[in-house]
Design a protein around this motif. Sequence first.
Motif, PDB file in Angstrom:
ATOM      1  N   TRP A   1      44.097  35.525  38.524  1.00 53.52           N
ATOM      2  CA  TRP A   1      43.492  35.947  37.466  1.00 53.52           C
ATOM      3  C   TRP A   1      41.857  36.537  38.239  1.00 53.52           C
ATOM      4  O   TRP A   1      41.551  35.860  38.851  1.00 53.52           O
ATOM      5  N   CYS A   2      41.246  37.391  37.736  1.00 49.08           N
ATOM      6  CA  CYS A   2      40.105  37.888  38.600  1.00 49.08           C
ATOM      7  C   CYS A   2      39.289  38.684  37.258  1.00 49.08           C
ATOM      8  O   CYS A   2      39.647  39.164  36.307  1.00 49.08           O
ATOM      9  N   LYS A   3      38.005  38.408  37.593  1.00 48.80           N
ATOM     10  CA  LYS A   3      36.799  38.999  37.048  1.00 48.80           C
ATOM     11  C   LYS A   3      36.318  39.909  37.958  1.00 48.80           C
ATOM     12  O   LYS A   3      35.816  39.851  39.034  1.00 48.80           O
ATOM     13  N   LYS A   4      36.468  41.184  37.573  1.00 44.63           N
ATOM     14  CA  LYS A   4      35.966  42.558  38.179  1.00 44.63           C
ATOM     15  C   LYS A   4      34.886  43.191  37.609  1.00 44.63           C
ATOM     16  O   LYS A   4      34.673  43.092  36.463  1.00 44.63           O
ATOM     17  N   PRO A   5      34.109  44.332  38.482  1.00 45.08           N
ATOM     18  CA  PRO A   5      32.983  44.779  38.010  1.00 45.08           C
ATOM     19  C   PRO A   5      33.450  45.891  36.814  1.00 45.08           C
ATOM     20  O   PRO A   5      34.659  46.405  37.090  1.00 45.08           O
ATOM     21  N   ASN A   6      32.766  45.878  35.830  1.00 51.90           N
ATOM     22  CA  ASN A   6      33.008  47.035  34.653  1.00 51.90           C
ATOM     23  C   ASN A   6      32.368  48.226  35.014  1.00 51.90           C
ATOM     24  O   ASN A   6      31.671  48.235  36.141  1.00 51.90           O
ATOM     25  N   GLN A   7      32.179  49.330  34.260  1.00 54.24           N
ATOM     26  CA  GLN A   7      31.572  50.369  34.606  1.00 54.24           C
ATOM     27  C   GLN A   7      30.233  50.148  34.553  1.00 54.24           C
ATOM     28  O   GLN A   7      29.425  50.993  35.115  1.00 54.24           O
ATOM     29  N   GLN A   8      29.614  49.215  34.151  1.00 56.69           N
ATOM     30  CA  GLN A   8      28.162  49.204  34.125  1.00 56.69           C
ATOM     31  C   GLN A   8      27.785  48.372  35.529  1.00 56.69           C
ATOM     32  O   GLN A   8      26.552  48.258  35.720  1.00 56.69           O
TER      33      GLN A   8
ATOM     34  N   LEU B   1      27.738  52.129  44.994  1.00 56.71           N
ATOM     35  CA  LEU B   1      27.989  51.302  43.634  1.00 56.71           C
ATOM     36  C   LEU B   1      28.876  50.180  43.969  1.00 56.71           C
ATOM     37  O   LEU B   1      28.590  48.905  43.276  1.00 56.71           O
ATOM     38  N   ALA B   2      29.793  50.235  44.731  1.00 61.05           N
ATOM     39  CA  ALA B   2      30.642  49.018  44.957  1.00 61.05           C
ATOM     40  C   ALA B   2      29.767  47.918  45.663  1.00 61.05           C
ATOM     41  O   ALA B   2      30.006  46.931  45.338  1.00 61.05           O
ATOM     42  N   GLN B   3      29.069  48.439  46.678  1.00 58.19           N
ATOM     43  CA  GLN B   3      28.386  47.299  47.380  1.00 58.19           C
ATOM     44  C   GLN B   3      27.202  46.572  46.327  1.00 58.19           C
ATOM     45  O   GLN B   3      27.023  45.480  46.725  1.00 58.19           O
ATOM     46  N   SER B   4      26.980  47.309  45.417  1.00 55.17           N
ATOM     47  CA  SER B   4      25.773  46.798  44.683  1.00 55.17           C
ATOM     48  C   SER B   4      26.154  45.863  43.570  1.00 55.17           C
ATOM     49  O   SER B   4      25.784  45.051  42.840  1.00 55.17           O
ATOM     50  N   ALA B   5      27.751  46.054  43.291  1.00 54.48           N
ATOM     51  CA  ALA B   5      28.270  45.248  42.114  1.00 54.48           C
ATOM     52  C   ALA B   5      28.572  43.916  42.711  1.00 54.48           C
ATOM     53  O   ALA B   5      28.698  43.497  43.668  1.00 54.48           O
ATOM     54  N   PRO B   6      28.741  42.997  41.519  1.00 57.10           N
ATOM     55  CA  PRO B   6      28.880  41.641  42.017  1.00 57.10           C
ATOM     56  C   PRO B   6      30.272  41.122  42.585  1.00 57.10           C
ATOM     57  O   PRO B   6      31.190  42.331  42.388  1.00 57.10           O
ATOM     58  N   THR B   7      30.578  40.512  43.495  1.00 52.69           N
ATOM     59  CA  THR B   7      31.790  40.234  44.327  1.00 52.69           C
ATOM     60  C   THR B   7      32.652  39.684  43.170  1.00 52.69           C
ATOM     61  O   THR B   7      32.390  38.767  42.496  1.00 52.69           O
TER      62      THR B   7
ATOM     63  N   ARG C   1      35.741  34.168  45.897  1.00 49.59           N
ATOM     64  CA  ARG C   1      35.267  35.435  45.836  1.00 49.59           C
ATOM     65  C   ARG C   1      35.944  36.670  46.540  1.00 49.59           C
ATOM     66  O   ARG C   1      36.220  36.412  47.871  1.00 49.59           O
ATOM     67  N   GLN C   2      36.371  37.646  45.746  1.00 50.67           N
ATOM     68  CA  GLN C   2      37.203  38.651  46.356  1.00 50.67           C
ATOM     69  C   GLN C   2      36.481  39.497  47.213  1.00 50.67           C
ATOM     70  O   GLN C   2      35.471  40.230  46.720  1.00 50.67           O
ATOM     71  N   ILE C   3      36.780  39.698  48.293  1.00 48.24           N
ATOM     72  CA  ILE C   3      35.636  40.511  49.337  1.00 48.24           C
ATOM     73  C   ILE C   3      36.191  42.037  49.169  1.00 48.24           C
ATOM     74  O   ILE C   3      37.273  42.319  49.564  1.00 48.24           O
TER      75      ILE C   3
END
Length: 212
Positions: A193-200, A171-177, A161-163
């Motif tokens: 490779w990373c899965k990052k939070p999208n606009q939603q 918004l950033a703190q509520s999004a998944p890590t 998990r990328q901290i």
Amino acid sequence: MMFTKRFFHFDCLPVVAIAICSAVALSGCQSMTNQPSARAKHPLVTAPQPIAAGKSTLKCTGVYACEINRIGTLSVINQSTHTPSATLGNHSQVASPVTVTPLMSKPQSKSSMPNYLVSFPSGQHMVATRFYLDEDLTKAESFSFIHRFESGKRYALKAYRQIQKTDYSLLAQSAPTPLCIDLYENAKLTNRWCKKPNQQGALSNEFIKIAL
């Protein structure tokens, strides 16, 4: 002061031998006896072993456990049983170019699911893996990638998990890590490779390759 003489009888010697054997290390006792050896098991990897010409090795770690399910068209670890496929070189009478060896490292979960080092022919392959994201191994993330594996080199996948250290917005703190997977070649980081939070605010459906 009186001294008494003690005599040892030869019929007592086996008892003395047993007492001595129980006081020394187990390996010493085994050397004195002709007991059959225990059932052979796969050797645990404790140090890097030489890699055969034309072969590469791959292992994975994180987040709590992981498994390499497939390399090319060959099944490696069964996704349902979490055990090596019966078609592998060291699990089948039919010759296979892929073999697995149990690793000493244990998963960071309640499960006893082991981890394996996979040896396979070098070259370009699609690799399918599975990373478990919780301690009970109820949540898993599948990850596949294509890579050209060089002969004689050791590869490792690491999921984590990328901290977020810089963005303190609500918004950033509520999004998944973000979930990231790194590929190492001979202990050198080569791909990420990373899965990052999208606009939603939810993690994207696909892993995106990150420039290093």
